[in-house]
Design a protein around this motif. Structure first.
Motif, PDB file in Angstrom:
ATOM      1  N   LEU A 108       4.347  29.934 -81.478  1.00 55.52           N
ATOM      2  CA  LEU A 108       2.913  30.670 -81.903  1.00 55.52           C
ATOM      3  C   LEU A 108       1.857  29.261 -81.999  1.00 55.52           C
ATOM      4  N   HIS A 109       2.156  28.105 -81.865  1.00 57.77           N
ATOM      5  CA  HIS A 109       1.205  27.267 -82.024  1.00 57.77           C
ATOM      6  C   HIS A 109       0.431  27.267 -82.902  1.00 57.77           C
ATOM      7  N   GLY A 110       0.925  27.477 -84.229  1.00 60.08           N
ATOM      8  CA  GLY A 110       0.066  27.511 -85.500  1.00 60.08           C
ATOM      9  C   GLY A 110       0.578  28.674 -86.399  1.00 60.08           C
ATOM     10  N   ALA A 111      -0.154  28.857 -87.483  1.00 56.97           N
ATOM     11  CA  ALA A 111       0.181  29.994 -88.180  1.00 56.97           C
ATOM     12  C   ALA A 111      -1.027  30.356 -88.816  1.00 56.97           C
ATOM     13  N   ILE A 112      -1.112  31.624 -89.305  1.00 54.30           N
ATOM     14  CA  ILE A 112      -2.308  32.342 -89.863  1.00 54.30           C
ATOM     15  C   ILE A 112      -2.608  31.712 -90.972  1.00 54.30           C
ATOM     16  N   SER A 113      -3.935  31.232 -91.122  1.00 54.02           N
ATOM     17  CA  SER A 113      -4.450  30.532 -92.356  1.00 54.02           C
ATOM     18  C   SER A 113      -5.959  31.079 -92.620  1.00 54.02           C
ATOM     19  N   PRO A 114      -6.002  31.862 -93.471  1.00 53.61           N
ATOM     20  CA  PRO A 114      -7.581  32.371 -93.865  1.00 53.61           C
ATOM     21  C   PRO A 114      -8.173  31.257 -94.358  1.00 53.61           C
ATOM     22  N   MET A 115      -7.732  30.233 -95.108  1.00 57.16           N
ATOM     23  CA  MET A 115      -8.487  28.880 -95.465  1.00 57.16           C
ATOM     24  C   MET A 115      -8.900  28.182 -94.436  1.00 57.16           C
ATOM     25  N   LEU A 116      -8.126  28.339 -93.313  1.00 60.85           N
ATOM     26  CA  LEU A 116      -8.588  27.432 -92.269  1.00 60.85           C
ATOM     27  C   LEU A 116      -9.051  28.077 -91.025  1.00 60.85           C
ATOM     28  N   ALA A 117      -9.582  29.338 -91.544  1.00 61.70           N
ATOM     29  CA  ALA A 117     -10.135  30.257 -90.546  1.00 61.70           C
ATOM     30  C   ALA A 117      -9.288  30.540 -89.348  1.00 61.70           C
ATOM     31  N   ILE A 118      -7.889  30.536 -89.380  1.00 64.99           N
ATOM     32  CA  ILE A 118      -6.986  30.590 -88.109  1.00 64.99           C
ATOM     33  C   ILE A 118      -6.521  32.121 -88.388  1.00 64.99           C
ATOM     34  N   GLY A 119      -7.001  32.908 -87.513  1.00 67.24           N
ATOM     35  CA  GLY A 119      -6.605  34.252 -87.511  1.00 67.24           C
ATOM     36  C   GLY A 119      -5.428  34.703 -86.465  1.00 67.24           C
ATOM     37  N   PRO A 120      -4.837  35.737 -86.310  1.00 67.68           N
ATOM     38  CA  PRO A 120      -4.148  36.125 -85.652  1.00 67.68           C
ATOM     39  C   PRO A 120      -4.370  35.975 -84.258  1.00 67.68           C
ATOM     40  N   ASP A 121      -5.501  36.171 -83.715  1.00 70.50           N
ATOM     41  CA  ASP A 121      -6.025  35.810 -82.329  1.00 70.50           C
ATOM     42  C   ASP A 121      -5.972  34.375 -82.041  1.00 70.50           C
ATOM     43  N   ASP A 122      -5.828  33.541 -82.845  1.00 71.44           N
ATOM     44  CA  ASP A 122      -5.819  31.921 -82.742  1.00 71.44           C
ATOM     45  C   ASP A 122      -4.526  31.640 -82.280  1.00 71.44           C
ATOM     46  N   ILE A 123      -3.548  32.295 -82.571  1.00 71.37           N
ATOM     47  CA  ILE A 123      -2.185  32.086 -82.211  1.00 71.37           C
ATOM     48  C   ILE A 123      -1.512  32.869 -81.167  1.00 71.37           C
ATOM     49  N   LYS A 124      -0.150  32.569 -80.815  1.00 71.45           N
ATOM     50  CA  LYS A 124       0.144  33.160 -79.607  1.00 71.45           C
ATOM     51  C   LYS A 124       0.852  34.564 -79.873  1.00 71.45           C
ATOM     52  N   LEU A 125       0.294  35.634 -80.725  1.00 65.98           N
ATOM     53  CA  LEU A 125       0.777  36.673 -81.281  1.00 65.98           C
ATOM     54  C   LEU A 125       0.622  37.742 -80.035  1.00 65.98           C
ATOM     55  N   ARG A 126      -0.513  37.754 -79.576  1.00 64.03           N
ATOM     56  CA  ARG A 126      -0.782  38.856 -78.454  1.00 64.03           C
ATOM     57  C   ARG A 126       0.424  38.508 -77.347  1.00 64.03           C
ATOM     58  N   GLU A 127       0.670  37.339 -77.245  1.00 63.86           N
ATOM     59  CA  GLU A 127       1.522  37.060 -76.061  1.00 63.86           C
ATOM     60  C   GLU A 127       3.014  37.462 -76.412  1.00 63.86           C
ATOM     61  N   LEU A 128       3.317  37.600 -77.851  1.00 63.18           N
ATOM     62  CA  LEU A 128       4.644  37.943 -78.314  1.00 63.18           C
ATOM     63  C   LEU A 128       4.687  39.374 -78.099  1.00 63.18           C
ATOM     64  N   MET A 129       3.573  40.174 -78.513  1.00 64.76           N
ATOM     65  CA  MET A 129       3.627  41.507 -78.287  1.00 64.76           C
ATOM     66  C   MET A 129       3.959  41.899 -76.824  1.00 64.76           C
ATOM     67  N   GLN A 130       3.224  41.119 -75.773  1.00 66.41           N
ATOM     68  CA  GLN A 130       3.362  41.555 -74.520  1.00 66.41           C
ATOM     69  C   GLN A 130       4.939  41.350 -74.179  1.00 66.41           C
ATOM     70  N   ILE A 156       3.500  39.450 -88.858  1.00 68.97           N
ATOM     71  CA  ILE A 156       4.294  39.893 -87.595  1.00 68.97           C
ATOM     72  C   ILE A 156       5.078  41.139 -87.885  1.00 68.97           C
ATOM     73  N   SER A 157       5.863  41.219 -89.071  1.00 76.39           N
ATOM     74  CA  SER A 157       6.665  42.331 -89.361  1.00 76.39           C
ATOM     75  C   SER A 157       5.922  43.574 -89.518  1.00 76.39           C
ATOM     76  N   LYS A 158       4.853  43.567 -90.147  1.00 75.97           N
ATOM     77  CA  LYS A 158       4.039  44.690 -90.099  1.00 75.97           C
ATOM     78  C   LYS A 158       3.573  45.385 -88.777  1.00 75.97           C
ATOM     79  N   LEU A 159       3.135  44.386 -87.732  1.00 70.16           N
ATOM     80  CA  LEU A 159       2.893  44.458 -86.286  1.00 70.16           C
ATOM     81  C   LEU A 159       4.009  45.113 -85.587  1.00 70.16           C
ATOM     82  N   LEU A 160       5.020  44.715 -85.857  1.00 70.67           N
ATOM     83  CA  LEU A 160       6.456  45.277 -85.047  1.00 70.67           C
ATOM     84  C   LEU A 160       6.857  46.306 -85.672  1.00 70.67           C
ATOM     85  N   LYS A 161       6.581  46.860 -86.990  1.00 71.20           N
ATOM     86  CA  LYS A 161       7.230  47.918 -87.347  1.00 71.20           C
ATOM     87  C   LYS A 161       7.076  49.214 -86.601  1.00 71.20           C
ATOM     88  N   PRO A 162       5.979  49.544 -85.763  1.00 74.55           N
ATOM     89  CA  PRO A 162       6.123  50.654 -85.144  1.00 74.55           C
ATOM     90  C   PRO A 162       6.997  50.707 -83.675  1.00 74.55           C
TER      91      PRO A 162
END
Ligand code: ZN
Length: 198
Positions: A108-130, A156-162
């Motif tokens: 992923l090259h990171g993890a989601i962190s609201p505190m550090l303003a790192i959102g889902p788009d800042d890590i390789k999540l879209r690439e995982l979905m692909q 991720i688990s919520k994203l993958l549920k469907p």
């Protein structure tokens, strides 16, 4: 008051910015380097430049490699239908060292962190979905057990549920806030074997 020449000071400053290098180590390294024979210094800087120029991310799993596709993704004996999601390439190496995991990875090259303003788009999540559009049977979430790691796992688990793909999370037993790379291989294996389906 300046104790050192400006060049030494600069070298200490640059080295001190490296992870895990405190001011004292930076100072020691800086003096070691300036006292090294010239050809060794040339060699060291050449190796650093070459690594920087050739190392890239695998276009499938985003691990650190010097090929377009890394050795793991390229290995026909690895189970390409089982993807373990890790935060960084060091965690991947930690699992590889157990020599017991024969699936593939997604870094992923990171993890989601609201505190550090790192959102889902800042890590390789879209690439995982692909990647999941191909034939995938299981996604094992092996992010760290820190707040960020847990937040990412939940996302991720919520994203993958469907998708209906089996999603599992490595077992706890890994200390909270524990960095995967510092955990011994047996604990890692137990965490992998004891993974729970989400
Ligand atoms: Zn790869």
């Amino acid at each position: 008051m300046k104790y050192y020449s400006s060049h030494i000071s600069r070298l200490i400053e640059v080295l001190g910015k490296l992870p895990g290098i405190g001011p004292k180590s930076a100072q020691r390294l800086a003096f070691y380097i300036v006292n090294m024979p010239e050809d060794q210094v040339e060699y060291l800087s050449g190796v650093i430049r070459e690594a920087k120029a050739t190392v890239c991310h695998c276009k499938i799993c985003y691990s650190t490699t010097d090929q377009e596709v890394c050795q793991i993704c390229d290995n026909p004996f690895r189970n390409q239908k089982q993807i373990m999601v890790v935060e960084n390439s060091r965690d991947l190496v930690a699992y590889e060292k157990t020599e017991k995991y024969d699936g593939v990875y997604h870094v992923l090259h990171g993890a989601i962190s609201p505190m550090l303003a790192i959102g889902p788009d800042d890590i390789k999540l879209r690439e995982l979905m692909q990647r999941l559009q191909g034939e995938v049977e299981e996604v094992i979430i092996a992010t760290n057990s820190s707040l960020e790691g847990e937040t990412t796992a939940m996302y991720i688990s919520k994203l993958l549920k469907p998708t209906g793909i089996k999603v599992s999370r490595i077992a706890s037993g890994i200390p909270v806030g524990g960095d995967l790379e510092y955990i011994d291989e047996i604990t890692l294996l137990r965490a992998l074997e004891g993974r729970v389906t989400l």
